[in-house]
Design an enzyme around this catalytic site. Structure first.
Site, PDB file in Angstrom:
ATOM      1  N   HIS A   1       0.953  -1.344   0.016  1.00  0.00           N
ATOM      2  CA  HIS A   1       0.081  -0.104   0.068  1.00  0.00           C
ATOM      3  C   HIS A   1       0.935   1.265  -0.005  1.00  0.00           C
ATOM      4  O   HIS A   1       0.847   2.146   0.828  1.00  0.00           O
ATOM      5  CB  HIS A   1      -0.712  -0.032   1.216  1.00  0.00           C
ATOM      6  CG  HIS A   1      -2.359   0.883   0.812  1.00  0.00           C
ATOM      7  ND1 HIS A   1      -3.457   0.247   1.279  1.00  0.00           N
ATOM      8  CD2 HIS A   1      -2.347   2.283   0.523  1.00  0.00           C
ATOM      9  CE1 HIS A   1      -4.558   1.264   0.857  1.00  0.00           C
ATOM     10  NE2 HIS A   1      -3.799   2.309   0.640  1.00  0.00           N
TER      11      HIS A   1
ATOM     12  N   ASN B   1      -2.189  -3.039  -3.511  1.00  0.00           N
ATOM     13  CA  ASN B   1      -3.530  -2.005  -3.517  1.00  0.00           C
ATOM     14  C   ASN B   1      -3.501  -0.867  -4.650  1.00  0.00           C
ATOM     15  O   ASN B   1      -2.407  -0.197  -5.007  1.00  0.00           O
ATOM     16  CB  ASN B   1      -3.260  -1.135  -2.205  1.00  0.00           C
ATOM     17  CG  ASN B   1      -4.595  -0.127  -2.040  1.00  0.00           C
ATOM     18  OD1 ASN B   1      -5.764  -0.780  -1.897  1.00  0.00           O
ATOM     19  ND2 ASN B   1      -4.534   1.058  -2.201  1.00  0.00           N
ATOM     20  N   GLU B   2      -4.320  -1.180  -5.312  1.00  0.00           N
ATOM     21  CA  GLU B   2      -4.791  -0.183  -6.289  1.00  0.00           C
ATOM     22  C   GLU B   2      -3.460   0.324  -7.451  1.00  0.00           C
ATOM     23  O   GLU B   2      -2.877   0.963  -7.401  1.00  0.00           O
ATOM     24  CB  GLU B   2      -5.219   1.285  -6.045  1.00  0.00           C
ATOM     25  CG  GLU B   2      -6.363   1.148  -4.702  1.00  0.00           C
ATOM     26  CD  GLU B   2      -6.735   2.389  -4.454  1.00  0.00           C
ATOM     27  OE1 GLU B   2      -6.189   3.307  -4.656  1.00  0.00           O
ATOM     28  OE2 GLU B   2      -8.057   2.459  -4.199  1.00  0.00           O
TER      29      GLU B   2
ATOM     30  N   TYR C   1     -14.991   4.598  -5.367  1.00  0.00           N
ATOM     31  CA  TYR C   1     -15.238   6.017  -4.694  1.00  0.00           C
ATOM     32  C   TYR C   1     -16.360   6.673  -5.557  1.00  0.00           C
ATOM     33  O   TYR C   1     -17.281   7.458  -5.160  1.00  0.00           O
ATOM     34  CB  TYR C   1     -13.847   6.716  -4.485  1.00  0.00           C
ATOM     35  CG  TYR C   1     -13.338   6.072  -3.540  1.00  0.00           C
ATOM     36  CD1 TYR C   1     -13.512   6.588  -1.969  1.00  0.00           C
ATOM     37  CD2 TYR C   1     -12.121   5.376  -3.691  1.00  0.00           C
ATOM     38  CE1 TYR C   1     -12.635   6.130  -1.102  1.00  0.00           C
ATOM     39  CE2 TYR C   1     -11.410   4.667  -2.529  1.00  0.00           C
ATOM     40  CZ  TYR C   1     -11.764   4.895  -1.374  1.00  0.00           C
ATOM     41  OH  TYR C   1     -10.952   4.447  -0.057  1.00  0.00           O
TER      42      TYR C   1
ATOM     43  N   GLU D   1     -12.453  -1.265  -0.134  1.00  0.00           N
ATOM     44  CA  GLU D   1     -12.522   0.225  -0.068  1.00  0.00           C
ATOM     45  C   GLU D   1     -13.829   0.861  -0.406  1.00  0.00           C
ATOM     46  O   GLU D   1     -13.995   0.772  -1.652  1.00  0.00           O
ATOM     47  CB  GLU D   1     -11.299   0.908  -0.340  1.00  0.00           C
ATOM     48  CG  GLU D   1     -10.170   0.957   0.216  1.00  0.00           C
ATOM     49  CD  GLU D   1      -8.851   1.697  -0.197  1.00  0.00           C
ATOM     50  OE1 GLU D   1      -9.163   2.624  -0.790  1.00  0.00           O
ATOM     51  OE2 GLU D   1      -7.821   1.212  -0.012  1.00  0.00           O
TER      52      GLU D   1
ATOM     53  N   TRP E   1     -13.665   2.579   4.110  1.00  0.00           N
ATOM     54  CA  TRP E   1     -12.373   3.544   4.079  1.00  0.00           C
ATOM     55  C   TRP E   1     -12.863   4.762   4.879  1.00  0.00           C
ATOM     56  O   TRP E   1     -13.370   5.688   4.108  1.00  0.00           O
ATOM     57  CB  TRP E   1     -11.771   3.604   2.800  1.00  0.00           C
ATOM     58  CG  TRP E   1     -10.413   4.365   3.006  1.00  0.00           C
ATOM     59  CD1 TRP E   1     -10.499   5.879   3.137  1.00  0.00           C
ATOM     60  CD2 TRP E   1      -9.297   3.842   3.105  1.00  0.00           C
ATOM     61  NE1 TRP E   1      -9.020   6.040   3.297  1.00  0.00           N
ATOM     62  CE2 TRP E   1      -8.356   5.075   3.344  1.00  0.00           C
ATOM     63  CE3 TRP E   1      -8.660   2.634   3.199  1.00  0.00           C
ATOM     64  CZ2 TRP E   1      -6.704   4.958   3.543  1.00  0.00           C
ATOM     65  CZ3 TRP E   1      -7.389   2.552   3.593  1.00  0.00           C
ATOM     66  CH2 TRP E   1      -6.442   3.668   3.964  1.00  0.00           C
TER      67      TRP E   1
ATOM     68  N   GLU F   1      -4.031  11.460   4.194  1.00  0.00           N
ATOM     69  CA  GLU F   1      -4.726  11.425   2.919  1.00  0.00           C
ATOM     70  C   GLU F   1      -3.724  11.623   1.607  1.00  0.00           C
ATOM     71  O   GLU F   1      -4.035  12.597   0.976  1.00  0.00           O
ATOM     72  CB  GLU F   1      -5.756  11.948   2.669  1.00  0.00           C
ATOM     73  CG  GLU F   1      -6.708  11.825   1.574  1.00  0.00           C
ATOM     74  CD  GLU F   1      -6.986  10.626   1.017  1.00  0.00           C
ATOM     75  OE1 GLU F   1      -7.163   9.653   1.715  1.00  0.00           O
ATOM     76  OE2 GLU F   1      -6.720  10.452  -0.227  1.00  0.00           O
ATOM     77  N   TRP F   2      -2.466  10.956   1.787  1.00  0.00           N
ATOM     78  CA  TRP F   2      -1.449  11.247   0.634  1.00  0.00           C
ATOM     79  C   TRP F   2      -1.241  12.649   0.369  1.00  0.00           C
ATOM     80  O   TRP F   2      -0.992  13.574   1.013  1.00  0.00           O
ATOM     81  CB  TRP F   2      -2.003  10.577  -0.521  1.00  0.00           C
ATOM     82  CG  TRP F   2      -2.067   9.061  -0.027  1.00  0.00           C
ATOM     83  CD1 TRP F   2      -3.320   8.436  -0.001  1.00  0.00           C
ATOM     84  CD2 TRP F   2      -1.102   7.957   0.358  1.00  0.00           C
ATOM     85  NE1 TRP F   2      -3.187   7.055   0.282  1.00  0.00           N
ATOM     86  CE2 TRP F   2      -1.764   6.675   0.712  1.00  0.00           C
ATOM     87  CE3 TRP F   2       0.225   7.989   0.599  1.00  0.00           C
ATOM     88  CZ2 TRP F   2      -1.170   5.700   1.051  1.00  0.00           C
ATOM     89  CZ3 TRP F   2       0.790   6.895   1.270  1.00  0.00           C
ATOM     90  CH2 TRP F   2       0.073   5.933   1.325  1.00  0.00           C
TER      91      TRP F   2
HETATM   92  C1  PNW Z   1      -7.551   5.110  -2.264  1.00  0.00           C
HETATM   93  N1  PNW Z   1      -8.042   8.821  -7.396  1.00  0.00           N
HETATM   94  O1  PNW Z   1      -6.731   6.099  -3.030  1.00  0.00           O
HETATM   95  C2  PNW Z   1      -6.274   4.486  -1.413  1.00  0.00           C
HETATM   96  O2  PNW Z   1      -6.487   3.045  -1.430  1.00  0.00           O
HETATM   97  C3  PNW Z   1      -6.335   5.100  -0.087  1.00  0.00           C
HETATM   98  O3  PNW Z   1      -4.873   4.986   0.484  1.00  0.00           O
HETATM   99  C4  PNW Z   1      -6.822   6.412   0.034  1.00  0.00           C
HETATM  100  O4  PNW Z   1      -6.703   7.245   1.395  1.00  0.00           O
HETATM  101  C5  PNW Z   1      -8.379   6.380  -0.450  1.00  0.00           C
HETATM  102  O5  PNW Z   1      -8.601   5.730  -1.613  1.00  0.00           O
HETATM  103  C6  PNW Z   1      -8.856   7.853  -0.606  1.00  0.00           C
HETATM  104  O6  PNW Z   1      -8.482   8.590  -1.392  1.00  0.00           O
HETATM  105  C7  PNW Z   1      -6.873   6.804  -4.221  1.00  0.00           C
HETATM  106  O7  PNW Z   1      -7.237  10.118  -7.718  1.00  0.00           O
HETATM  107  C8  PNW Z   1      -6.234   8.014  -4.376  1.00  0.00           C
HETATM  108  O8  PNW Z   1      -8.746   8.603  -8.368  1.00  0.00           O
HETATM  109  C9  PNW Z   1      -6.718   8.809  -5.580  1.00  0.00           C
HETATM  110  C10 PNW Z   1      -7.695   8.187  -6.236  1.00  0.00           C
HETATM  111  C11 PNW Z   1      -8.029   6.971  -6.066  1.00  0.00           C
HETATM  112  C12 PNW Z   1      -7.955   6.309  -5.008  1.00  0.00           C
END
Ligand code: PNW
Length: 441
Positions: free
Chosen positions: A120, A164-165, A292, A350, A396, A403-404
């Site tokens: 991750h 992850n992703e 999401y 998530e 999630w 949050e990155w």
């Molecule tokens: C996911 N986008 O990240 C991650 O798995 C998590 O670590 C993160 O905190 C969560 O979703 C919420 O953002 C993403 O830009 C980050 O499409 C960015 C994107 C999608 C998922």
């Protein structure tokens, strides 16, 4: 209001987190990772914040597991940091390994099923400096990491996800430049798009060889809507759908990549990439779906491939600016079953939203998050009725966390975290979920 009794017997309800976002990387002999350097470069992350302290979960894990248990959850999706377990990417740090050993035992003591994720996003700096996911050798180092940690935890975890992703790891990080290492380079992106799946395949091969089962991968999906019915806008949505939603699952289940994406990426791919597709295409035991939102795509003629642009959508938006669109979750769960995995178990690994929650004494009222969560649970229930073999749902996230690129500003948690005192306060969404999951109604 839905409850656990609206879902099949044995359905796993839980919450998800990731190591770098909650643990704090400044403890326990954890090594540096590419997010530390990315965050330190001004302009990449809101207020240049990093994960060095985060939620201090490294010291507060017992309390955090108690929160899951007290919400009547069945499982916990967590990740094991490569940089903590192997600070230089190669050599095992016994202190890091011991932390995860305690953590997994702590879950079992509380009746929580451990759902582990291996990658991750905290690529050890020593490997990032040698090219990270653009370097084929990283895939072999990752399989070694997978093997080492599984020797210790493999007998006790309920499942293991390799990556992850992959879309975020490859495209968001190497083409859009939003996540570490922050590249905007189609050649690097093409290589990462392939190497991340090769790493997955090599890890699956290694773990199978050790007798491990319950192996899967976590893919993220984003509903791609054309802005209008024009041929150009439909092409734009189609190419985004190929990059985001088809590349990884088709690589794994069909042994090839979609033509609409190869059109731009093929000239930059590693040589003889076709020879890796057998390793990439090994059988999975389950599929993880992260979902999401949706995006609306329009044609952008005259710009570089993929020649698309995003158009603002009309639906209500979260604190991330992401439209709330629960039907998209039903779409991907049924689409995965129908087009790719058939009866294979699917987990929603998530789903959640960021909200500008306001804490008022001991109360955080986040009705909007409760509504979001139950609308997505309802979409999941409909997907099951329509034939998708969905066996679990992880919100999630358990805690507000790092949050990155958004730093600590965007709050996804069921539990509020004060990033000065580190106090945890369960929000009203947490209490609503706990009531829905009670077993003796
Ligand atoms: C996911 N986008 O990240 C991650 O798995 C998590 O670590 C993160 O905190 C969560 O979703 C919420 O953002 C993403 O830009 C980050 O499409 C960015 C994107 C999608 C998922």
């Amino acid at each position: 209001m839905l409850s656990r009794f609206d879902f099949p017997e044995g359905f796993v309800f839980g919450a998800a987190t990731a190591a770098y976002q909650i643990e704090g990387s400044g403890f326990g002999g954890c090594g540096p990772c590419h997010w530390d350097t990315f965050a330190a470069t001004p302009g990449n992350v809101v207020r240049a914040e990093d994960g060095s302290r985060a939620c201090d979960h490294y010291h507060r894990w017992g309390n955090d597991l108690d929160l899951l248990r007290a919400a009547n959850m069945d499982g916990y999706r967590f990740s094991t940091s490569w940089a903590r377990v192997m600070p230089d990417g190669v050599t095992v740090n016994p202190e890091g390994m011991a932390f995860y050993d305690r953590l997994v035992d702590g879950m079992l003591e509380r009746g929580l099923k451990p759902f582990q994720t291996l990658y991750h996003w905290e690529m050890p700096s020593a490997l990032a400096d040698k090219g990270g996911w653009t370097n084929r050798d990283t895939c072999h180092r990752f399989a070694d990491f997978a093997g080492k940690i599984t020797e210790v935890l493999g007998d006790r975890v309920a499942s293991i996800a390799t990556i992850n992703e992959p879309w975020c790891v490859a495209w968001l990080s190497h083409f859009l430049g939003v996540h570490a290492p922050g590249l905007r380079d189609i050649r690097a992106a093409s290589r990462a798009m392939h190497h991340i799946l090769l790493a997955h395949g090599l890890a699956v091969e290694r773990l199978r060889g050790m007798g491990q089962d319950n192996l899967g991968i976590v893919l993220n999906f984003d509903y791609c809507q054309p802005a209008t019915d024009s041929a150009g806008d439909r092409r734009a949505a189609g190419v985004q759908d190929a990059i985001f939603n088809r590349w990884f699952i088709e690589g794994i289940t069909k042994g090839t990549y979609p033509a609409e994406a190869l059109e731009g990426l093929a000239p930059h791919m590693p040589e003889n990439w076709q020879d890796d597709m057998a390793v990439i295409g090994q059988k999975l035991d389950w599929l993880g779906v992260n979902y999401y939102t949706r995006h609306i795509h329009a044609d952008a003629p005259g710009t570089a491939w993929p020649a698309t642009r995003d158009v603002a959508g009309p639906l209500d938006k979260t604190q991330m600016g992401w439209e709330i669109f629960p039907d998209g979750l039903h779409h991907f769960l049924t689409r995965m079953a129908r087009d790719y995995v058939g009866d294979l178990p699917i987990f929603v690994t998530e789903n959640g939203m960021a909200n500008a929650d306001v804490i008022n004494g001991a109360e955080v009222t986040d009705q909007v998050r409760t509504d979001f969560l139950f609308a997505h649970l309802a979409a999941t229930k409909r997907a099951i009725a329509d034939g998708a073999n969905v066996q679990g749902f992880f919100y999630w996230s358990l805690l507000d966390n790092y949050e990155w690129a958004e730093g600590y500003e965007k709050r996804f948690g069921l539990v509020h975290v004060d990033f000065d005192s580190l106090a945890r306060v369960p929000k009203s969404s947490y209490h609503a979920l706990a009531r829905a999951l009670a077993r003796n109604d």
